[in-house]
Scaffold this active site. Sequence first.
Site, PDB file in Angstrom:
ATOM      1  N   LYS A  35      29.915  37.841  37.995  1.00 39.82           N
ATOM      2  CA  LYS A  35      30.596  38.928  37.299  1.00 39.82           C
ATOM      3  C   LYS A  35      29.752  39.400  36.114  1.00 39.82           C
ATOM      4  CE  LYS A  35      34.059  36.156  36.840  1.00 39.82           C
ATOM      5  NZ  LYS A  35      35.354  35.508  36.582  1.00 39.82           N
ATOM      6  N   GLY A  55      42.726  36.882  30.607  1.00 38.73           N
ATOM      7  CA  GLY A  55      43.135  36.641  31.985  1.00 38.73           C
ATOM      8  C   GLY A  55      42.425  37.478  33.029  1.00 38.73           C
ATOM      9  N   THR A  56      41.341  38.158  32.658  1.00 40.64           N
ATOM     10  CA  THR A  56      40.648  39.004  33.633  1.00 40.64           C
ATOM     11  C   THR A  56      40.065  38.192  34.783  1.00 40.64           C
ATOM     12  OG1 THR A  56      38.724  38.941  32.157  1.00 40.64           O
ATOM     13  CG2 THR A  56      40.093  40.907  32.076  1.00 40.64           C
ATOM     14  N   GLY A  57      39.462  37.046  34.477  1.00 42.35           N
ATOM     15  CA  GLY A  57      38.876  36.216  35.534  1.00 42.35           C
ATOM     16  C   GLY A  57      39.924  35.680  36.485  1.00 42.35           C
ATOM     17  N   CYS A  58      41.067  35.270  35.937  1.00 43.91           N
ATOM     18  CA  CYS A  58      42.165  34.778  36.777  1.00 43.91           C
ATOM     19  C   CYS A  58      42.673  35.887  37.694  1.00 43.91           C
ATOM     20  CB  CYS A  58      43.310  34.275  35.907  1.00 43.91           C
ATOM     21  SG  CYS A  58      42.858  32.999  34.718  1.00 43.91           S
ATOM     22  N   THR A 103      41.635  41.773  27.383  1.00 39.28           N
ATOM     23  CA  THR A 103      40.855  41.143  28.453  1.00 39.28           C
ATOM     24  C   THR A 103      41.320  39.730  28.775  1.00 39.28           C
ATOM     25  OG1 THR A 103      39.236  40.380  26.811  1.00 39.28           O
ATOM     26  CG2 THR A 103      38.810  42.505  27.878  1.00 39.28           C
TER      27      THR A 103
END
Length: 282
Positions: A175, A208-211, A206
Site C-alpha cells: 500500500k 482503520g484504513t488498513g482494516c 484515516t
Amino acid sequence: MTIAPILTIAGSDSSGGAGIQADLKTMTMLGCFGMSAITALTAQNTTGVREICPVPAAFLEQQIAAVCEDIPPLAVKIGMVYDIPQIHAIAAAVRKYELPHVVVDPVMVATSGDALLRSQAQTALTQELFPLAEVITPNLPEARQLTGMEITSPAEMEQAAGTLAERYRTAVLLKGGHSVGSCNDLLCADGEMIWISGERIVTNNTHGTGCTLSSAIAANLAKGFCLEDSVDRAKAYLSGALAAMLDLGRGSGKNVIVGKNSVDLVIVFDDGVSEHTLRKIH
C-alpha cells in the site's frame, strides 16, 4: 437468500473505527455476513491505544472452531495478532479447516503509532501465517520493517513487493498511502507487478484504513472476484469512504460509514451497476 460468510480474526477497537468493528461494518456494507474471532480487547480511540488485553490462545482457538464448524467462511481476514501462541492457534485452524481466501493484514503499529504486535512475534507471523495467505497487505512502514529496505520510489516498491512475494510464496499488496505524493498501490501476484492508481484524499480521518481495505478484499474474494478485481474494488470502496469525510473524534477519525440514524443522512456504498459511487438517502 444466500450471503457470503466471512471470518475476521483481529482485535477489538473500543472506539469502533478499526479492528473487528471496522471489519464487520465493511463486510456488511459490501453485502457479506461478517463473523469474528477476537484476538485482543483494546482500550483505544482516535488519539491512541491506552491498553491491550490479549485473549488466551486456547479461547481464540475455540472461537474459530465455533464459527468454522457451523458456518464455514468463504474468506478470512487476519488482522491484529498479539503473540506467538495466538499465531500458532490461527495457523493450525487455517490448516485444519482448510480455510480459503486468507487475507493477512500484518498489523504491527496502529495509526496512532502504538505497537500492536509483540516484537518477538514478528518471526512467527511471517513464517506461519504469511505462507498460508492468498495475499498480504503491508503498508510502507510495515514493508520496511519486514524487508529492512528503504522504500522511497516506485522502483523500490516493486523490489520490496517482489522480495516479500518470493520469500513468503504469497501475493503482496504493497500500500502506497504513506508515500509522499501519489498513493498508488502495488499488487505483486504470480510474478507480475500490477499498479493500482489512487487519488490522494486530504483528510485526517484515516483511523482503520488498513482494516477496511483488507476486509473489503476478503469480501470481494468471498463473492467470487479474482484477486486483482477484489483489490481494485476494495480500493475504490476505501476511497469512497475517505471521500465521505466522516469526522468523529479528536485524532485520526473514522473512515467506515454506516449512517447516523434513521432520519438523518445515511451514506451507502452501491455494489451494483453503479458500484462504488456514493448515494445520499434522506
